[in-house]
Design a protein around this motif. Structure first.
Motif, PDB file in Angstrom:
ATOM      1  N   LEU A 160       9.054  28.677  15.313  1.00  0.00           N
ATOM      2  CA  LEU A 160       8.549  29.873  14.646  1.00  0.00           C
ATOM      3  C   LEU A 160       7.096  29.612  14.252  1.00  0.00           C
ATOM      4  O   LEU A 160       6.813  28.830  13.341  1.00  0.00           O
ATOM      5  N   VAL A 161       6.186  30.241  14.974  1.00  0.00           N
ATOM      6  CA  VAL A 161       4.752  30.021  14.765  1.00  0.00           C
ATOM      7  C   VAL A 161       4.268  30.917  13.629  1.00  0.00           C
ATOM      8  O   VAL A 161       4.431  32.137  13.675  1.00  0.00           O
ATOM      9  N   GLY A 162       3.675  30.288  12.602  1.00  0.00           N
ATOM     10  CA  GLY A 162       3.182  31.050  11.464  1.00  0.00           C
ATOM     11  C   GLY A 162       1.788  31.608  11.705  1.00  0.00           C
ATOM     12  O   GLY A 162       1.122  31.276  12.690  1.00  0.00           O
ATOM     13  N   GLU A 163       1.349  32.459  10.799  1.00  0.00           N
ATOM     14  CA  GLU A 163       0.002  33.017  10.862  1.00  0.00           C
ATOM     15  C   GLU A 163      -1.018  31.895  10.680  1.00  0.00           C
ATOM     16  O   GLU A 163      -0.852  31.008   9.841  1.00  0.00           O
ATOM     17  N   ALA A 164      -2.087  31.941  11.472  1.00  0.00           N
ATOM     18  CA  ALA A 164      -3.136  30.927  11.374  1.00  0.00           C
ATOM     19  C   ALA A 164      -3.807  30.982  10.002  1.00  0.00           C
ATOM     20  O   ALA A 164      -4.116  32.066   9.495  1.00  0.00           O
ATOM     21  N   ILE A 165      -4.011  29.822   9.421  1.00  0.00           N
ATOM     22  CA  ILE A 165      -4.681  29.702   8.121  1.00  0.00           C
ATOM     23  C   ILE A 165      -6.147  29.357   8.374  1.00  0.00           C
ATOM     24  O   ILE A 165      -6.433  28.353   9.033  1.00  0.00           O
ATOM     25  N   PRO A 166      -7.075  30.143   7.897  1.00  0.00           N
ATOM     26  CA  PRO A 166      -8.483  29.888   8.212  1.00  0.00           C
ATOM     27  C   PRO A 166      -8.995  28.618   7.551  1.00  0.00           C
ATOM     28  O   PRO A 166      -8.431  28.158   6.545  1.00  0.00           O
ATOM     29  N   PRO A 167     -10.065  28.029   8.091  1.00  0.00           N
ATOM     30  CA  PRO A 167     -10.661  26.850   7.464  1.00  0.00           C
ATOM     31  C   PRO A 167     -11.234  27.198   6.090  1.00  0.00           C
ATOM     32  O   PRO A 167     -11.530  28.360   5.798  1.00  0.00           O
TER      33      PRO A 167
END
Length: 233
Positions: free
Chosen positions: A202-209
């Protein structure tokens, strides 16, 4: 009885194939890194084939779309499945962060370094951290993804482990979006004997740097345990 037989056949097939690929590792040490990448991807693909055909385990990927460019994947770790499967899951020569002790294993450590594995020493000094940052920048410029297991060790399905302190440092060092990934391989592959069924990513939403440490760790811990409804995160 059938599950035990399947597990035994899987071991014979997978480790038998691994032996021949290990022999190819020796000449690959003296060739451009592309040869070692091919060995790693072939090994991972052979593993996935054996998992599917012999163990009867399907692999499905759900969740958010992946970033178009390089990213840092922080993955739940329930069994050895997701460690071996990483190049197949990410469809490319992913760069793992691994314990520094593994880099000292004869032959394996040399092959891993040639491939691009980055050793992490939790008690490292500034010189070691700078070397790790140089390796990460080089891999990033080559367009390679990164992967790490933020809990640092395998955690049984249904449990939430503690995040290792090095997660935030690696997040800052790479300067990449971090993609948290939940996986439930402990229900099938992580059993003894191994069981047929389905492994789900289950791929989560990308967290920005650039997020502060507390916010990053909270988001990662919740996301990688999304398939563990009994866990208190």
């Amino acid at each position: 009885m059938l599950m035990a037989l399947r597990t035994a056949l899987f071991g014979i097939a997978f480790y038998g194939g691994s032996f021949w690929l290990l022999l190819l590792t020796l000449p690959a040490l003296f060739l451009p890194v592309g040869a070692m990448k091919w060995v790693a991807r072939t090994w991972s693909a052979w593993h996935r084939f054996c998992v599917r055909r012999i163990l009867g385990i399907r692999v499905v990927i759900d969740g958010a779309p992946r970033p178009a460019g390089p990213a840092l994947y922080a993955t739940k770790h329930e069994s050895f499945f997701e460690a071996i499967d990483a190049p197949t899951f990410l469809n490319g020569p992913v760069v793992p962060f691994a314990k520094m002790e593994l880099m000292h294993i004869p032959l394996w450590g040399r092959a891993a370094a040639h491939y691009g594995v980055i050793g992490v020493d939790r008690e490292s000094g500034a010189k070691t951290l700078r070397a790790m940052a140089r390796q990460a920048r080089s891999a990033k410029s080559a367009g390679r993804d990164f992967i790490l297991f933020p809990e640092g060790t395998r955690v049984p399905h249904g449990e939430a482990g503690k995040l290792q302190s090095g997660l935030y440092g690696i997040y800052k060092t790479t300067g990449l979006p971090l993609v948290p990934v939940a996986v439930d391989s402990g229900l099938t592959y992580g059993q003894s004997p191994k069981r047929p069924g389905t492994i789900r990513y289950l791929v989560g939403e990308a967290i920005p740097p650039g997020l502060p440490r507390a916010e990053l760790e909270d988001r990662v811990l919740r996301a990688i345990n999304a398939l563990n409804p009994a866990s208190e995160t």
